[in-house]
Design a protein around this motif. Structure first.
Motif, PDB file in Angstrom:
ATOM      1  N   PRO A  19     -13.126 -28.948 -15.919  1.00 52.65           N
ATOM      2  CA  PRO A  19     -12.928 -28.385 -16.710  1.00 52.65           C
ATOM      3  C   PRO A  19     -12.970 -26.863 -17.089  1.00 52.65           C
ATOM      4  O   PRO A  19     -12.789 -25.830 -17.626  1.00 52.65           O
ATOM      5  N   ALA A  20     -14.682 -26.307 -17.042  1.00 54.53           N
ATOM      6  CA  ALA A  20     -15.560 -25.326 -16.382  1.00 54.53           C
ATOM      7  C   ALA A  20     -15.075 -24.485 -16.086  1.00 54.53           C
ATOM      8  O   ALA A  20     -14.993 -23.429 -16.906  1.00 54.53           O
ATOM      9  N   LEU A  21     -14.274 -24.737 -15.366  1.00 57.81           N
ATOM     10  CA  LEU A  21     -13.045 -23.406 -14.079  1.00 57.81           C
ATOM     11  C   LEU A  21     -12.555 -22.769 -15.335  1.00 57.81           C
ATOM     12  O   LEU A  21     -12.130 -22.230 -15.238  1.00 57.81           O
ATOM     13  N   LEU A  22     -11.589 -24.114 -15.865  1.00 52.54           N
ATOM     14  CA  LEU A  22     -10.512 -23.265 -16.333  1.00 52.54           C
ATOM     15  C   LEU A  22     -11.147 -22.188 -17.870  1.00 52.54           C
ATOM     16  O   LEU A  22     -10.636 -22.063 -18.244  1.00 52.54           O
ATOM     17  N   LEU A  23     -12.489 -23.125 -18.753  1.00 51.41           N
ATOM     18  CA  LEU A  23     -13.405 -22.487 -19.711  1.00 51.41           C
ATOM     19  C   LEU A  23     -13.022 -20.759 -19.642  1.00 51.41           C
ATOM     20  O   LEU A  23     -13.016 -20.159 -19.787  1.00 51.41           O
ATOM     21  N   THR A  24     -13.379 -20.915 -17.702  1.00 55.35           N
ATOM     22  CA  THR A  24     -14.098 -19.280 -18.160  1.00 55.35           C
ATOM     23  C   THR A  24     -12.798 -18.940 -17.599  1.00 55.35           C
ATOM     24  O   THR A  24     -13.095 -17.642 -17.457  1.00 55.35           O
ATOM     25  N   PHE A  25     -11.726 -19.141 -17.040  1.00 55.86           N
ATOM     26  CA  PHE A  25     -10.638 -18.338 -17.025  1.00 55.86           C
ATOM     27  C   PHE A  25     -10.120 -17.957 -18.398  1.00 55.86           C
ATOM     28  O   PHE A  25      -9.730 -16.757 -18.651  1.00 55.86           O
ATOM     29  N   LEU A  26     -10.712 -19.233 -19.127  1.00 54.40           N
ATOM     30  CA  LEU A  26     -10.410 -18.219 -20.644  1.00 54.40           C
ATOM     31  C   LEU A  26     -11.523 -17.471 -22.179  1.00 54.40           C
ATOM     32  O   LEU A  26     -10.578 -16.413 -22.014  1.00 54.40           O
ATOM     33  N   ASN A  27     -12.601 -17.765 -21.167  1.00 51.02           N
ATOM     34  CA  ASN A  27     -13.596 -15.996 -21.045  1.00 51.02           C
ATOM     35  C   ASN A  27     -13.148 -15.102 -20.216  1.00 51.02           C
ATOM     36  O   ASN A  27     -13.383 -13.963 -21.536  1.00 51.02           O
ATOM     37  N   HIS A  28     -12.372 -14.597 -19.362  1.00 53.92           N
ATOM     38  CA  HIS A  28     -12.286 -14.165 -18.558  1.00 53.92           C
ATOM     39  C   HIS A  28     -10.924 -12.825 -19.431  1.00 53.92           C
ATOM     40  O   HIS A  28     -10.775 -12.011 -19.164  1.00 53.92           O
ATOM     41  N   TYR A  29     -10.412 -13.679 -19.403  1.00 55.25           N
ATOM     42  CA  TYR A  29      -9.138 -13.089 -20.349  1.00 55.25           C
ATOM     43  C   TYR A  29      -9.164 -13.317 -21.657  1.00 55.25           C
ATOM     44  O   TYR A  29      -7.770 -13.131 -22.401  1.00 55.25           O
ATOM     45  N   SER A  30     -10.428 -13.089 -22.089  1.00 50.10           N
ATOM     46  CA  SER A  30     -10.838 -13.429 -23.856  1.00 50.10           C
ATOM     47  C   SER A  30      -9.265 -14.319 -24.770  1.00 50.10           C
ATOM     48  O   SER A  30      -8.734 -13.196 -25.667  1.00 50.10           O
ATOM     49  N   VAL A  31      -8.793 -15.732 -24.728  1.00 48.99           N
ATOM     50  CA  VAL A  31      -8.335 -15.941 -24.837  1.00 48.99           C
ATOM     51  C   VAL A  31      -8.327 -16.652 -26.612  1.00 48.99           C
ATOM     52  O   VAL A  31      -9.270 -16.714 -27.181  1.00 48.99           O
ATOM     53  N   SER A  32      -7.509 -16.160 -27.496  1.00 44.31           N
ATOM     54  CA  SER A  32      -7.540 -16.056 -28.883  1.00 44.31           C
ATOM     55  C   SER A  32      -6.888 -17.532 -29.457  1.00 44.31           C
ATOM     56  O   SER A  32      -6.273 -17.915 -28.477  1.00 44.31           O
ATOM     57  N   PRO A  33      -6.866 -18.149 -30.309  1.00 38.11           N
ATOM     58  CA  PRO A  33      -6.054 -19.594 -30.602  1.00 38.11           C
ATOM     59  C   PRO A  33      -5.029 -19.345 -30.898  1.00 38.11           C
ATOM     60  O   PRO A  33      -4.342 -20.667 -30.444  1.00 38.11           O
ATOM     61  N   PHE A  34      -3.916 -18.544 -30.533  1.00 38.14           N
ATOM     62  CA  PHE A  34      -2.986 -18.210 -30.594  1.00 38.14           C
ATOM     63  C   PHE A  34      -2.501 -17.550 -29.694  1.00 38.14           C
ATOM     64  O   PHE A  34      -0.899 -17.340 -28.846  1.00 38.14           O
ATOM     65  N   HIS A  35      -3.346 -16.657 -28.906  1.00 32.38           N
ATOM     66  CA  HIS A  35      -2.667 -15.757 -28.171  1.00 32.38           C
ATOM     67  C   HIS A  35      -3.059 -15.311 -26.834  1.00 32.38           C
ATOM     68  O   HIS A  35      -4.658 -14.933 -26.488  1.00 32.38           O
ATOM     69  N   LEU A  36      -2.839 -14.783 -25.513  1.00 28.79           N
ATOM     70  CA  LEU A  36      -3.564 -14.640 -24.736  1.00 28.79           C
ATOM     71  C   LEU A  36      -3.142 -12.991 -24.733  1.00 28.79           C
ATOM     72  O   LEU A  36      -2.198 -12.911 -24.228  1.00 28.79           O
TER      73      LEU A  36
ATOM     74  N   LEU B 103     -13.872 -24.346 -29.099  1.00 30.41           N
ATOM     75  CA  LEU B 103     -13.333 -24.913 -30.794  1.00 30.41           C
ATOM     76  C   LEU B 103     -13.921 -23.848 -31.973  1.00 30.41           C
ATOM     77  O   LEU B 103     -13.123 -23.499 -32.354  1.00 30.41           O
ATOM     78  N   LEU B 104     -15.094 -24.593 -31.145  1.00 26.28           N
ATOM     79  CA  LEU B 104     -15.679 -23.473 -32.841  1.00 26.28           C
ATOM     80  C   LEU B 104     -15.540 -21.662 -32.598  1.00 26.28           C
ATOM     81  O   LEU B 104     -15.672 -21.158 -33.366  1.00 26.28           O
ATOM     82  N   ALA B 105     -15.505 -21.705 -31.641  1.00 30.28           N
ATOM     83  CA  ALA B 105     -15.230 -19.760 -31.482  1.00 30.28           C
ATOM     84  C   ALA B 105     -13.800 -19.539 -31.192  1.00 30.28           C
ATOM     85  O   ALA B 105     -13.013 -18.646 -31.913  1.00 30.28           O
ATOM     86  N   SER B 106     -12.883 -20.511 -31.531  1.00 27.73           N
ATOM     87  CA  SER B 106     -11.767 -20.894 -31.538  1.00 27.73           C
ATOM     88  C   SER B 106     -11.242 -20.893 -32.772  1.00 27.73           C
ATOM     89  O   SER B 106     -10.079 -20.939 -32.791  1.00 27.73           O
ATOM     90  N   GLY B 107     -12.307 -21.090 -33.243  1.00 28.82           N
ATOM     91  CA  GLY B 107     -11.390 -21.601 -35.391  1.00 28.82           C
ATOM     92  C   GLY B 107     -11.122 -23.099 -35.575  1.00 28.82           C
ATOM     93  O   GLY B 107     -10.149 -22.817 -35.763  1.00 28.82           O
ATOM     94  N   LEU B 108     -11.041 -24.017 -34.179  1.00 31.09           N
ATOM     95  CA  LEU B 108      -9.761 -24.698 -34.344  1.00 31.09           C
ATOM     96  C   LEU B 108     -11.413 -26.342 -34.519  1.00 31.09           C
ATOM     97  O   LEU B 108     -10.866 -27.108 -34.479  1.00 31.09           O
ATOM     98  N   GLN B 109     -12.385 -26.042 -35.186  1.00 29.76           N
ATOM     99  CA  GLN B 109     -13.226 -26.836 -35.529  1.00 29.76           C
ATOM    100  C   GLN B 109     -12.661 -27.846 -36.321  1.00 29.76           C
ATOM    101  O   GLN B 109     -13.418 -29.502 -37.032  1.00 29.76           O
TER     102      GLN B 109
END
Length: 748
Positions: free
Chosen positions: A48-65, A100-106
């Motif tokens: 899971p941590a590897l996937l989170l690194t990927f999300l951080n790299h591409y600055s994923v928002s709650p609804f867009h990549l 989840l907190l950063a993405s507003g999904l909390q």
């Protein structure tokens, strides 16, 4: 060049992710595309941590990549659920929660519920509660998640607390809430709370929900309210295997094995296939009623279903075979377990102890503590019972020392067992020490000491203790009176025993066969045979084996052939294969020299395939028990024993001892008769004790049969001649020989 290639790969991946069919593939295929982008981190990051690194790299928002000119939308709920489900550590949960907190999904109840469930599965119940408390307005699913978490970790107090808070918050309960709460009521034995929850079930309309009702059945059964459990069960029309198992287990656990088996029969008639949980309860029921044959049929069912290696079933099978006397079979199941748990150890030790395998029980207990395994009160009491059967005072002292160093020093049940152990190992002094040090004396403790006095024929001490017991405010029970009556009949206290028997009604105690047998023994030993017979004829219950056996024994003492024959007839009809009854009748005939009748009894025994039990005696020397049988010449020191026997016999004759030859075979001459008598097992044991211990040492002997008149008389003489105390435990009682006198007063 590498940077250009990585950017190209990233764009390709982004385009792939933008495809509407992309998210039908599983998370592992997505990972396969990500790992080549981060070769330096692929090994150091968990999945899971590897996937989170990927999300951080591409600055994923709650609804867009977003990356360069790429833009697409996808289902983040499913995406994060995959993360949460594949988490294996609290670190992963922290990372996901942070995203989840950063993405507003909390505030997404679905994801937070999932996060709490997985946290609880990983044992992170505190973290789960923290996440729950931070959620602004939890719905029923979120409440159920945290309640489920507490329940699965047996934190039943917290379950009840959360249930109460849930009600105060005005959240509408659903059918998933109640099973967890009812399980908590069962675990806490909180019956009143269970009643309130039952009321809530009706209020919310779940009285027909089979899962909720199953939990109600289990709760009432666990709280010993089997009648209420049955009412709920009877009201259910849609019964699952869980329903049937709950009520069967309830009856089995509440001491009603017959009803448990009857319902099991109904279940089979309803074509409901039992599961392993049901079979555990059924085996327990057959164990309680000691129906080995039916238990074996269930064992066959276990094998057919392929469940023979299920740990709980192995425990149940071990307990059943052990309790029913098949200790070898039980041990084979015990040995199958690589790491036997405490229940299994207890089943095996108890099985050995209760079926005459005392030394094996003690050995297994020693093995257990040698491995530093934890024991409980049941383990200790079973080991004490085994020590009592062995009869070794030194072993009893070792057991007492072990208890004194353990947490069970003040356990009233353990101390009661110790009192019984010392009494059966021949030391009333040590038994009384345990009795006096027991602070909380209930009726069982008092009764154990009274029975101990009875076993040693100390009638006056038993009666004095009975009066002290009443003065302390403790009411006697049926066992108390068994001990008192036994003490009276072993001491010749006829009037006192008769009065005590009639005192039982003052305490609303209905006499049992044991009490009636004691009274018959009391009257019979005193020579009041007609009165004993009249007493039997006026008994309000049908006389049993113990009653007629007491009368036959008295008839043998006083050579009353006619009444003895009548008693023997009753015994033969009630218990036709008990060798002891035939031997008693034969001895009665022999005592009056009716040799033809003796021969007839022997023929009758032969026709029934019976043979007289071989007598043996054990003597404890330096903590070890040595066994001797009649005429035994196998002992390594037999020559020395034989010399000592001859010396003793010479001294006995010089002291005026005359052998009692009445019950010996009539076709032997006087010299042969004398030789048989002086080679009885206890005489051999005494001789061995004299040559193996220093002068003045007390000799302690255990005999499997009742002491014969000749050996009893000889032992009195020997105790005076050698200036020793000799303690003999025979099949009926203890005899303390000292200075030519026996504690029984020749009244046994």
């Amino acid at each position: 060049m590498a940077m250009i290639m990585n950017k190209c790969t990233s764009v390709k991946l982004a385009r792939k992710l933008s495809h509407p069919c992309c998210f039908s593939s599983d998370l592992f295929s997505l990972t396969a595309n990500i790992r080549p982008l981060y070769p330096s981190t692929a090994k150091s990051f968990e999945f899971p941590a590897l996937l989170l690194t990927f999300l951080n790299h591409y600055s994923v928002s709650p609804f867009h990549l977003n990356n360069a000119n790429v833009h697409f939308t996808f289902d983040f709920n499913s995406f994060y659920v995959s993360f949460i489900d594949n988490s294996t550590h609290k670190t992963h949960l922290n990372q996901i929660h942070a995203h989840l907190l950063a993405s507003g999904l909390q505030d997404c109840g679905f994801l937070i519920t999932k996060l709490i469930n997985v946290s609880c599965n990983l044992g992170e119940i505190r973290y789960a509660r923290k996440v729950f408390d931070e959620f602004p307005d939890p719905d029923v699913f979120l409440w159920n998640a945290i309640i489920r978490g507490y329940s699965m970790h047996n934190m039943f107090g917290d379950v009840i607390e959360m249930y109460s808070m849930m009600q105060m918050a005005g959240v509408s309960l659903d059918c998933f809430t109640f099973p967890y709460v009812l399980k908590a009521c069962s675990g806490l034995l909180a019956l009143e709370m269970g009643w309130r929850v039952h009321g809530q079930i009706f209020r919310h309309g779940f009285e027909l929900d089979v899962f909720v009702q199953n939990s109600l059945v289990a709760m009432y059964a666990k709280c010993s309210q089997i009648r209420h459990a049955r009412m709920v069960f009877d009201g259910l029309y849609d019964r699952t295997i869980v329903t049937w198992t709950s009520i069967i287990s309830g009856y089995a656990q509440n001491g009603e094995p017959i009803e448990a088996l009857r319902i099991f029969s109904q279940m089979r008639q309803s074509n409901v296939k039992p599961d392993w949980i049901a079979l555990v309860s059924v085996l327990r029921a057959f164990t309680d009623v000691e129906d080995l044959e039916q238990g074996k049929s269930v064992h066959g069912c276990v094998i057919k279903m392929g469940l023979e290696y299920e740990p709980d079933l192995l425990i149940s099978l071990t307990a059943m075979y052990a309790k029913c006397g098949q200790v070898t079979v039980a041990r084979s199941f015990f040995n199958q377990m690589k790491l036997p748990n405490l229940i299994l150890w207890n089943a095996m030790i108890s099985g050995y102890a209760k079926n005459g395998y005392a030394e094996e029980a003690v050995g297994l207990f020693c093995e257990m503590i040698g491995k530093n395994l934890s024991v409980d009160s049941i383990t200790v009491r079973s080991a004490i019972l085994a020590c009592a059967q062995v009869g070794s005072l030194e072993l009893a002292r070792w057991m007492d020392d072990y208890i004194m160093r353990s947490e069970y020093r003040d356990d009233v049940f353990v101390n009661t067992a110790l009192i019984d152990m010392y009494a059966k190992c021949g030391s009333l002094d040590f038994a009384r020490i345990i009795f006096d040090r027991t602070l909380q004396k209930d009726v069982v403790v008092w009764s154990a000491m009274i029975v101990g006095y009875g076993l040693h024929g100390r009638g006056r001490e038993a009666i004095d203790l009975y009066h002290a017991m009443k003065q302390s405010g403790v009411c006697p029970n049926d066992v108390t009176f068994v001990g008192l009556l036994m003490a009276c009949n072993h001491s010749g206290l006829i009037e006192e025993g008769w009065e005590l028997f009639h005192r039982m009604k003052d305490y609303d105690i209905e006499p049992r066969h044991q009490h009636y047998a004691c009274v018959v023994d009391l009257l019979g030993r005193a020579g009041c045979l007609s009165q004993a017979y009249d007493f039997i004829m006026n008994m309000p219950i049908e006389p049993g084996v113990s009653v007629w056996g007491a009368l036959l024994s008295a008839c043998k003492i006083y050579r009353h052939v006619t009444l003895g024959e009548y008693a023997a007839e009753q015994l033969f009809s009630l218990d036709p294969y008990n060798t002891g009854h035939y031997v008693q009748l034969s001895n009665l005939y022999a005592s009056v020299r009716l040799w033809d009748c003796v021969a007839k009894v022997r023929v009758l025994m032969k026709e029934k395939g019976l043979s007289k039990d071989l007598g043996y005696s054990l003597i404890e020397v330096n903590g070890k028990l040595q066994a001797f049988r009649v005429g035994d010449k196998s002992h390594p020191r037999y020559k020395e024993i034989s010399v000592e026997l001859e010396r003793l016999e010479k001294r006995l004759m010089e002291a005026g001892f005359v052998p009692h030859t009445d019950s010996v075979f009539h076709d032997l001459n006087y010299e042969e008769t004398e030789e048989i008598l002086c080679n009885h097992s206890e005489r051999l044991a005494i001789a061995y004790g004299l040559i193996s211990t220093p002068p003045g040492t007390t000799l302690r002997i255990i005999k499997n049969l009742r002491a014969c008149v000749n050996c009893h008389s000889a032992t009195k003489f020997i105790s005076k001649l050698v200036s020793r105390e000799i303690v003999v435990r025979d099949a009926n009682r203890f005899h303390h020989f000292k200075d030519g006198v026996c504690s029984c007063g020749d009244y046994w």
